[in-house]
Design a protein around this motif. Structure first.
Motif, PDB file in Angstrom:
ATOM      1  N   MET A   1      -5.356   3.461  -3.855  1.00  0.00           N
ATOM      2  CA  MET A   1      -6.273   3.877  -2.755  1.00  0.00           C
ATOM      3  C   MET A   1      -6.154   2.570  -1.802  1.00  0.00           C
ATOM      4  N   THR A   2      -6.061   2.887  -0.389  1.00  0.00           N
ATOM      5  CA  THR A   2      -5.910   1.666   0.399  1.00  0.00           C
ATOM      6  C   THR A   2      -7.432   1.818   1.023  1.00  0.00           C
ATOM      7  N   LEU A   3      -7.833   0.615   0.894  1.00  0.00           N
ATOM      8  CA  LEU A   3      -9.361   0.402   1.654  1.00  0.00           C
ATOM      9  C   LEU A   3      -8.979  -0.256   3.243  1.00  0.00           C
ATOM     10  N   LYS A   4      -9.736  -0.171   4.117  1.00  0.00           N
ATOM     11  CA  LYS A   4      -9.642  -0.758   5.234  1.00  0.00           C
ATOM     12  C   LYS A   4     -11.082  -1.287   5.973  1.00  0.00           C
ATOM     13  N   GLY A   5     -11.085  -2.272   6.715  1.00  0.00           N
ATOM     14  CA  GLY A   5     -11.998  -2.675   7.316  1.00  0.00           C
ATOM     15  C   GLY A   5     -13.186  -3.154   6.554  1.00  0.00           C
ATOM     16  N   ALA A   6     -14.360  -2.677   6.866  1.00  0.00           N
ATOM     17  CA  ALA A   6     -15.621  -3.038   6.076  1.00  0.00           C
ATOM     18  C   ALA A   6     -15.451  -2.803   4.718  1.00  0.00           C
ATOM     19  N   ALA A   7     -15.028  -1.831   4.324  1.00  0.00           N
ATOM     20  CA  ALA A   7     -14.873  -1.534   2.764  1.00  0.00           C
ATOM     21  C   ALA A   7     -13.926  -2.647   2.274  1.00  0.00           C
ATOM     22  N   ALA A   8     -12.828  -2.856   2.945  1.00  0.00           N
ATOM     23  CA  ALA A   8     -11.767  -3.718   2.209  1.00  0.00           C
ATOM     24  C   ALA A   8     -12.345  -5.280   2.013  1.00  0.00           C
ATOM     25  N   ALA A   9     -13.344  -5.452   3.543  1.00  0.00           N
ATOM     26  CA  ALA A   9     -13.699  -6.757   3.213  1.00  0.00           C
ATOM     27  C   ALA A   9     -14.949  -7.010   2.273  1.00  0.00           C
ATOM     28  N   ALA A  10     -15.795  -5.806   1.908  1.00  0.00           N
ATOM     29  CA  ALA A  10     -16.699  -5.901   0.951  1.00  0.00           C
ATOM     30  C   ALA A  10     -16.123  -6.105  -0.346  1.00  0.00           C
ATOM     31  N   ARG A  11     -14.937  -5.422  -0.525  1.00  0.00           N
ATOM     32  CA  ARG A  11     -14.231  -5.483  -1.899  1.00  0.00           C
ATOM     33  C   ARG A  11     -13.614  -6.957  -2.157  1.00  0.00           C
ATOM     34  N   LEU A  12     -12.865  -7.484  -1.095  1.00  0.00           N
ATOM     35  CA  LEU A  12     -12.263  -8.969  -1.119  1.00  0.00           C
ATOM     36  C   LEU A  12     -13.702  -9.643  -1.411  1.00  0.00           C
ATOM     37  N   ALA A  13     -14.842  -9.762  -0.814  1.00  0.00           N
ATOM     38  CA  ALA A  13     -15.803 -10.472  -1.027  1.00  0.00           C
ATOM     39  C   ALA A  13     -16.372 -10.657  -2.408  1.00  0.00           C
ATOM     40  N   ARG A  14     -16.291  -9.571  -3.418  1.00  0.00           N
ATOM     41  CA  ARG A  14     -16.653  -9.441  -4.803  1.00  0.00           C
ATOM     42  C   ARG A  14     -15.425  -9.857  -5.637  1.00  0.00           C
ATOM     43  N   GLU A  15     -14.385 -10.204  -5.061  1.00  0.00           N
ATOM     44  CA  GLU A  15     -13.288 -10.966  -6.113  1.00  0.00           C
ATOM     45  C   GLU A  15     -13.690 -12.077  -6.608  1.00  0.00           C
ATOM     46  N   ASN A  16     -13.445 -12.307  -8.053  1.00  0.00           N
ATOM     47  CA  ASN A  16     -13.627 -13.586  -8.534  1.00  0.00           C
ATOM     48  C   ASN A  16     -12.604 -14.718  -8.456  1.00  0.00           C
ATOM     49  N   GLY A  17     -11.491 -14.244  -8.305  1.00  0.00           N
ATOM     50  CA  GLY A  17     -10.301 -15.111  -7.959  1.00  0.00           C
ATOM     51  C   GLY A  17      -9.320 -14.233  -7.192  1.00  0.00           C
ATOM     52  N   LEU A  18      -8.510 -15.343  -6.351  1.00  0.00           N
ATOM     53  CA  LEU A  18      -7.384 -14.758  -5.365  1.00  0.00           C
ATOM     54  C   LEU A  18      -6.115 -15.647  -5.788  1.00  0.00           C
ATOM     55  N   ALA A  19      -4.821 -14.870  -5.808  1.00  0.00           N
ATOM     56  CA  ALA A  19      -3.801 -15.778  -5.752  1.00  0.00           C
ATOM     57  C   ALA A  19      -2.969 -15.499  -4.342  1.00  0.00           C
ATOM     58  N   PHE A  20      -2.424 -16.653  -4.207  1.00  0.00           N
ATOM     59  CA  PHE A  20      -1.927 -16.612  -2.937  1.00  0.00           C
ATOM     60  C   PHE A  20      -0.471 -15.765  -2.985  1.00  0.00           C
ATOM     61  N   ALA A  21      -0.371 -14.654  -1.856  1.00  0.00           N
ATOM     62  CA  ALA A  21       0.842 -13.987  -2.274  1.00  0.00           C
ATOM     63  C   ALA A  21       1.900 -14.028  -0.843  1.00  0.00           C
ATOM     64  N   GLY A  22       1.262 -14.862   0.083  1.00  0.00           N
ATOM     65  CA  GLY A  22       2.304 -14.963   1.232  1.00  0.00           C
ATOM     66  C   GLY A  22       1.562 -15.158   2.489  1.00  0.00           C
ATOM     67  N   MET A  23       2.211 -15.531   3.474  1.00  0.00           N
ATOM     68  CA  MET A  23       1.707 -15.777   4.943  1.00  0.00           C
ATOM     69  C   MET A  23       2.628 -15.680   6.018  1.00  0.00           C
ATOM     70  N   GLU A  24       2.384 -15.126   7.069  1.00  0.00           N
ATOM     71  CA  GLU A  24       3.511 -14.894   8.134  1.00  0.00           C
ATOM     72  C   GLU A  24       2.828 -15.255   9.528  1.00  0.00           C
ATOM     73  N   ILE A  25       3.335 -16.091  10.286  1.00  0.00           N
ATOM     74  CA  ILE A  25       2.705 -16.604  11.526  1.00  0.00           C
ATOM     75  C   ILE A  25       3.816 -16.019  12.607  1.00  0.00           C
ATOM     76  N   ALA A  26       3.205 -15.258  13.476  1.00  0.00           N
ATOM     77  CA  ALA A  26       3.984 -14.646  14.595  1.00  0.00           C
ATOM     78  C   ALA A  26       3.879 -15.661  15.734  1.00  0.00           C
TER      79      ALA A  26
END
Length: 167
Positions: A1-26
């Motif tokens: 399931m893909t979450l977008k916007g506020a639902a995805a941001a709310a889920r992110l806010a509840r994560e206990n830990g994140l691992a860097f997976a990449g970054m792209e700069i235009a």
């Protein structure tokens, strides 16, 4: 399931830990895309063999923090970036008012914003106020100064996502 916007941001806010997976700069566009994976504690206990019995005793029974299928991948897209910084979490000096309850943090006053005001022309050339976002991960900190909030997408990682990471 893909979450977008506020639902995805709310889920992110509840994560206990994140691992860097990449970054792209235009280049030249002011766009920065960051990928971060949610983590969990591994089921298997570690059996350390450091050669130091005292350290092995302390580490014995510990569990690794891992990214596995079922964890979530977050895409955090900034479209109006003025400046960003990426550095090791071990070098991080927390803000006096740092909110450790969430990995995605927003500041209206910070050392990062004061640096921009004091050392660049951004404050004088931009019509919009600068917002400071910090993404705090297990080994990385990314600070972003932008004029608009990021868009956040989230989806569940599969075995094939992780297999591709190993290549």
């Amino acid at each position: 399931m893909t979450l977008k916007g506020a639902a995805a941001a709310a889920r992110l806010a509840r994560e206990n830990g994140l691992a860097f997976a990449g970054m792209e700069i235009a280049s030249g566009s002011g766009e920065l895309v960051l990928w971060a994976d949610g983590t969990r504690v591994d089921d298997e206990e570690q059996a350390p063999d450091t050669g130091l019995p005292e350290l092995d005793a302390v580490l014995s029974g510990s569990r690794a923090i891992v990214v596995r299928p079922g964890c979530r991948r977050y895409e955090i897209r900034f479209t109006s970036v003025v400046m960003h910084a990426h550095y090791d979490e071990g070098l991080h000096v927390p803000e006096d008012h740092e909110d450790f309850s969430t990995p995605l943090r927003r500041y209206t006053d910070s050392r990062f914003l004061r640096f921009l005001k004091d050392e660049t022309l951004a404050d004088k050339l931009l019509d919009e106020p600068l917002l400071h976002y910090r993404i705090a991960m297990l080994n990385d900190i990314i600070d972003v100064a932008a004029t608009t909030p990021p868009d956040v997408l989230s989806r569940v990682l599969t075995v094939s996502d992780l297999w591709m990471m190993d290549d």
